[in-house]
Design an enzyme around this catalytic site. Structure first.
Site, PDB file in Angstrom:
ATOM      1  N   SER A  40       0.803  -1.228   0.000  1.00 55.10           N
ATOM      2  CA  SER A  40       0.000   0.000   0.000  1.00 55.10           C
ATOM      3  C   SER A  40       0.834   1.275   0.000  1.00 55.10           C
ATOM      4  CB  SER A  40      -0.939   0.013   1.205  1.00 55.10           C
ATOM      5  OG  SER A  40      -0.205   0.093   2.409  1.00 55.10           O
ATOM      6  N   LYS A  78       0.811   4.023   6.910  1.00 57.63           N
ATOM      7  CA  LYS A  78       0.195   4.913   5.919  1.00 57.63           C
ATOM      8  C   LYS A  78       0.775   6.319   6.092  1.00 57.63           C
ATOM      9  CE  LYS A  78      -2.907   1.679   4.842  1.00 57.63           C
ATOM     10  NZ  LYS A  78      -2.859   0.943   3.555  1.00 57.63           N
TER      11      LYS A  78
END
Length: 271
Positions: free
Chosen positions: A103, A155
């Site tokens: 990601s 993230k």
């Protein structure tokens, strides 16, 4: 006629007739008991040339022959203290994590190992752009195809408490508090900021996060119906990643790209 060799008892004796005072009482007169024979070493190769110095007693903690003496203080100083320092840094200052998914490509690749600082979010405040490691808030990893067993995600922090983060979708830029931002510095090449449209106002104690690989990131956009609008509790953040230390060919600093958000105004959180 007088005999010149006849001694006159009334005549003072000559110097040569007097016994030598220097020989008898002079300060340089040798003491027969202190005279030591002089050893001539010029023709005797086996004779010692210099006297061996007296050996000093062994100091504590130094080698005595083939044996080394260690005191309890030495053991504490050189063995126990370094271990305690390393453990303290590991528990309270730094964290080590393995990246479970793609990601965050190409900033961080699956299997990369990163170091985080535990000094954020406290006492050092979080900033937009920080790469944060946090506990999986609502089984996000199940939708990311994680290749490593983990209950932590990584993230990029996009929205702070009080921010309104929105996007029109279809490749439009992310807008924070009315200001569009240019994310080309860290987005994976060829990936749009967001294909889907969304608009979220971040409440107090929460964070809005997105992956750098928006095409393969189950981030805050994908969990708007999970009861917390896909927002991460600040208390679940365990640190900010700042360096990749493995593999060797990817070793280097991880940039937060704070300059991307320099024009975004700050808003006080509500709720």
């Amino acid at each position: 006629m007088s005999n010149p060799q006849t001694r006159n008892p009334h005549r003072a004796p000559h110097a040569e007739d007097r016994p030598s005072l220097r020989h008898e009482t002079g300060p340089l007169s040798p003491d027969p008991h202190q005279i030591r024979p002089r050893i001539d070493t010029r023709h005797n190769p086996h004779a010692p040339r210099h006297a061996a110095p007296a050996s000093a007693p062994d100091a504590p903690g130094t080698a005595a022959g083939s044996r080394t003496l260690f005191t309890l203080r030495d053991i504490l100083l050189w063995c126990v203290l370094p271990v305690l320092i390393v453990l303290g840094l590991r528990l309270f200052v730094f964290g080590l994590y393995v990246i479970p998914s793609g990601s965050m490509e190409n900033t961080i690749m699956p299997g990369d190992r990163v170091i985080t600082t535990h000094l954020s979010p406290r006492p050092i405040a979080l900033r937009r752009g920080d790469i944060v490691v946090f506990k999986d808030p609502a089984n996000w990893l199940a939708n990311e195809g994680a290749s490593h067993n983990s209950d932590r995600l990584i993230k990029r922090l996009i929205g702070l408490p009080g921010d309104t983060v929105e996007c029109a979708g279809g490749g439009a830029s992310i807008v924070i508090n009315g200001v569009p931002i240019d994310e080309s510095a860290y987005l994976k090449p060829g990936v749009e900021p967001s294909r889907s449209a969304f608009s979220v106002t971040v409440p107090a104690g929460r964070l809005f996060v997105l992956g750098d690989n928006r095409a393969n990131s189950a981030d805050s956009r994908a969990h708007t119906n999970d009861g917390a609008q896909g927002l991460v509790p600040v208390d679940d953040v365990e640190g900010v990643a700042f360096v990749c230390y493995w593999p060797f060919n990817r070793m280097g600093w991880l940039s937060a790209h704070h300059d991307v958000f320099r024009d975004v105004p700050t808003r006080a959180p509500t709720g």
